[in-house]
Design an enzyme around this catalytic site. Structure first.
Site, PDB file in Angstrom:
ATOM      1  N   ASP A  73     -10.463   2.398   2.303  1.00 17.58           N
ATOM      2  CA  ASP A  73     -10.637   1.643   3.556  1.00 17.58           C
ATOM      3  C   ASP A  73     -11.425   2.437   4.595  1.00 17.58           C
ATOM      4  OD1 ASP A  73      -9.292  -0.707   2.801  1.00 17.58           O
ATOM      5  OD2 ASP A  73      -7.344   0.162   3.280  1.00 17.58           O
ATOM      6  N   LYS A 101       0.807  -1.225   0.000  1.00 18.00           N
ATOM      7  CA  LYS A 101       0.000   0.000   0.000  1.00 18.00           C
ATOM      8  C   LYS A 101       0.844   1.281   0.000  1.00 18.00           C
ATOM      9  CE  LYS A 101      -4.145  -2.039   2.040  1.00 18.00           C
ATOM     10  NZ  LYS A 101      -5.216  -1.919   3.031  1.00 18.00           N
TER      11      LYS A 101
END
Ligand code: ATR
Length: 273
Positions: A105, A69
């Site tokens: 997220d 990420k």
């Protein structure tokens, strides 16, 4: 599927466990979008090369999972505000040479709490446990809901201080000490990795009250140790399966401009756990 089929994938290492292909296949079917979605295992030292090859073959977008990420963030040529705030990217969109990096997220977490659990965050007291990537990703979307108070507490206090410092402009954000937390919060969110080890962050049960929602970002077939601890002390507990589905829906929306229905997909995944 035709030659017009657009290709997507989730990239990670490991990636075999990812539920994203199942989720996106269901979204595509439901919204009648012509797309494929696969798992892409990248070598630990080969993230950028794997992405470049995927784009060269015409790939339109990627979900990014551990441990890439941060590399996805660095590779992005443009970032959404929430990706910048998260310091990490879980969604890439490829368009005419541009690499757009987003992070869905945190908004996935907020959507699951507000829409699916039906709990308003505005004006509420929120305790966020943890100060790693998961906690950081949640901060801006949580603050955007304008809670009355958002307290960040972490086992290593200095990391919570550092994290809160990044969002210094937000007046309702503060650092809390695990040992000193003594009052009930409306919402307690576990963004630590403790559940992976079947552990519970060392917090007082007094953070839970009868009306508290205890939210664990992790999920499993059985309630996590954190969820059991919270319910033993009167709270209502919820795991992170809904967050998983909602973050996927946000990625899907970014790519396709169509918002899938999540409830049925969530129910099917729950059944299969
Ligand atoms: P992630 O990206 O999942 O947030 P991370 O960046 O490694 O992963 O962060 C893990 C978080 O879980 C940290 O906040 C960590 O606390 P420390 O900063 O003190 O290490 C927290 N954590 C992990 N195991 C824990 C445990 N058993 N009890 C409490 N906190 C824990």
């Amino acid at each position: 599927m035709s030659s017009k089929t657009d290709h997507y994938a989730v990239i990670g290492n490991p990636v075999a466990h990812s539920k994203s292909p199942e989720i996106h296949a269901r979204f595509a079917l439901q919204t009648q979008q012509d797309l494929s979605y696969e798992r892409l295992l990248a070598p630990l030292d080969g993230f950028v090369a794997s992405v470049q090859e995927f784009v060269r073959q015409g790939g339109k977008g990627l979900n990014v999972t551990l441990p890439f990420k941060l590399e996805a963030y660095a590779l992005s040529t443009r970032l959404t505000e929430r990706a910048r705030a998260a310091g990490a990217v879980n969604t890439l969109k490829f368009d005419d040479g541009e690499i757009l990096g987003d992070n869905t997220d945190g908004i996935g977490l907020v959507s699951d709490i507000v829409r699916n659990a039906g709990i308003v965050l505005t004006g509420k007291s929120v305790l966020l446990l943890g100060a790693g990537g998961a906690a950081r990703g949640a901060l801006l979307p949580l603050l955007n809901e304008q809670p009355a108070r958002l307290v960040v507490a972490n086992r290593t206090r200095s990391k919570a201080v550092e994290l809160v410092h990044r969002f210094a402009a937000h007046p309702h954000l503060e650092v809390g000490d695990f040992a000193a937390l003594d009052d009930a919060f409306d919402i307690v969110i576990n963004a630590t990795a403790a559940s992976l080890a079947s552990e519970v962050p060392p917090i007082s049960p007094r953070v839970f009250g009868k009306r508290t929602l205890a939210y664990d970002m992790m999920y499993a077939k059985e309630p996590t140790a954190f969820m059991r601890f919270a319910t033993q002390h009167g709270a209502t507990a919820r795991d992170g399966l809904g967050m998983l589905v909602e973050q996927a829906a946000e990625s899907f929306y970014l790519w396709r401009g169509v918002r899938p229905e999540t409830a049925a997909v969530f129910a099917e995944l729950r059944e299969q756990l």
